[in-house]
Design a protein around this motif. Structure first.
Motif: not given
Length: 523
Positions: A483-509
């Motif tokens: 899966w792919r997501g775009s990168i926002p570049t209009n944020l402040e300079t510095g480090e930015h945290v990426i969080e990803i969550k996914a649910t599989d076919m069995f309902g597991n998160n």
């Protein structure tokens, strides 16, 4: 006188070998000595097969089956009982009947078994068996050398050695890589897991000098027993099959995925005695899908689906491809039920054939071409339902998503770079989302592209100026769980945290994190 006794002996031998009926008993082995003692009762309605016909034992536990000069008689373990294992943890549920032994070949097959015994008995041990249990699944150990057996042992087996709360294990073929003398080292490695272990035949486990498909599994049979068999556990019925046709019936060269007529008849006869509400799990080596050309005989898949049409709960397992994917078969593919059939092509324990950089133990990392780490699967069963978890070798249990993102991006400038999530157990249609710095969750787009994390591994081999230990990995293929997501570049300079969550076919998160840095553009 000598001539007289010789003639009599020959006559007796011919009569024994001409026997056409195998008889015996399935009994409850109360003292667990493997022998049918006088006070041990026979078990009724237990299925026994000669690899083609399937019969049930009578009220006394007795069965009768026709045999020729090449049959393996096996009991189909019922729920509530266990099978004795040998010193190598291999279940002993069969008797091989080959009076003349296997044909002469490069790798030794079955030695002559001689006269058919008067009674071929099978001992079953009572077991408190619940409907909730777990199986451990290995895809393609496939060592070509003793060194690669050691890689398998260190990189995979050591991680599950002495595992608890797992009922049995199953390897999905390519137990070795063409050199069948490695069967015994493989057996000794897997023995350390410490649980009953079943095996099936892969295209690299064959007697390649065999002239017919029926004779291509002789060395496998000598080590593991029948290539086609079944057993029950809880409300699950397992059917283990050899789906490698060798030599290829089309041109006599190579192999093809499919089944012989006797195998399809075995499935049909076996299913006659299985309750319709039970889960049917079929396991074989070559996938029944065709990701790269005509890899499986279409008519055999259709016939298999016809045999399963009255069973609403099904799952099939394969390996072979050295990638991981989920397939769902519907009416267009010949499936005859409303609910699609789930086919799980399991990631392999050898990964990308023991390639890649070496870890601190000297074992190749061997990430697969679709970006899936080498590893193995746990299938948790509860009644006729199942739930699958893939375990990346050497990583924590919760490592289910590989995240790729650029390390640094120019602030305020559009970029074609993206954030990628390789969700190993994922399939198109799963809900995969991401957010930056605790912002709003956004859906990621499902894509079929090479995993950029894997491309980085290859590029390191191709751009290094000093040769690295190990072996370059294979070229990348499109991942079917990316899966792919775009990168926002209009944020402040510095480090930015990426969080990803996914649910599989069995309902597991599942969750994963990463980060990227924004910097002012440089002239």
């Amino acid at each position: 006188m000598d001539k007289f006794f010789t003639t009599c002996a020959l006559f007796v031998s011919i009569n024994f070998f001409a026997q056409t009926t195998a008889t015996g008993y399935v009994f409850e082995d109360s003292n667990q000595n493997g022998k049918r003692d006088r006070r041990e009762n026979g078990l009724s309605d237990v299925a026994v097969t000669n690899g083609h016909e399937v019969v049930l034992t009578d009220a006394s536990g007795k069965y009768e089956l026709p045999v020729g000069e090449d049959n393996i008689i096996s009991v189909i373990k019922p729920s509530g009982y266990s099978i004795r294992t040998n010193k190598d943890n291999l279940p002993q549920f069969f008797y091989i009947h080959k009076p003349n032994g296997s044909p002469k070949a490069k790798f030794k097959g079955v030695a002559p078994t001689g006269h058919l015994p008067k009674s071929i008995d099978f001992a079953l041990i009572p077991l408190e068996e619940t409907e909730e249990f777990t199986a451990l699944i290995f895809g393609d150990p496939q060592p070509y050398t003793r060194e690669e057996v050691d890689f398998f042992s260190k990189g995979i087996v050591s991680e599950v050695e002495g595992i608890e709360n797992v009922s049995f294990g199953l390897s999905l073929g390519d137990l070795v890589g063409n050199d069948l003398s490695l069967f015994n080292p493989y057996i000794q490695a897997v023995k350390r897991v410490g649980i009953p272990w079943y095996n099936l035949l892969g295209n690299h486990d064959l007697n390649f000098d065999a002239e017919t498909d029926e004779m291509a599994d002789e060395t496998f049979e000598a080590h593991f027993g029948p290539a086609n068999y079944a057993f029950n556990y809880g409300k699950v019925h397992f059917i283990i099959l050899d789906d490698v046709l060798y030599p290829d019936p089309r041109d006599g060269k190579g192999y093809w995925g499919g089944f012989r007529e006797d195998q399809l008849q075995f499935i049909e006869n076996d299913l006659k005695f299985v309750p319709k509400d039970h889960l049917i799990v079929l396991a074989f080596h070559i996938p029944i899908s065709e990701p790269d050309g005509d890899n499986f005989r279409d008519e055999d898949r259709k016939r298999l689906f016809r045999l399963l049409q009255d069973f609403p709960n099904t799952l099939s397992l394969s390996a072979h491809t050295h990638i991981q994917k989920q397939d769902f078969f519907g009416a267009e593919e010949g499936w005859l039920q409303g609910k699609p059939h789930h086919h799980y092509n399991v990631g392999t324990t050898s990964g990308d054939w023991y390639s890649g950089k070496l870890d601190e133990e000297g074992v190749p990392v061997s990430t697969m071409r679709d970006g899936t780490p080498k590893g193995y699967a746990f299938i948790n069963f509860n009644g006729n339902e199942y739930n699958i978890r893939y375990k990346s070798a050497g990583d924590q249990n919760d490592f289910q998503i590989q995240v790729f993102a650029p390390k640094v991006v120019a602030k305020g400038r559009n970029t074609q770079a993206g954030i990628y999530a390789n969700f190993f157990m994922g399939t198109e249609g799963n809900d995969v989302r991401y957010r930056i710095d605790n912002g709003a969750w956004k859906a990621m787009k499902y894509v079929e592209e090479p995993d950029p994390s894997y491309l980085m591994l290859i590029n390191e081999w191709d751009t290094t100026e000093e040769l690295m230990p190990g072996r370059r990995s294979s070229n990348a293929v499109k991942s079917e769980h990316l899966w792919r997501g775009s990168i926002p570049t209009n944020l402040e300079t510095g480090e930015h945290v990426i969080e990803i969550k996914a649910t599989d076919m069995f309902g597991n998160n599942h969750k994963a994190t990463s980060s990227f840095r924004l910097e002012e553009p440089k002239n």
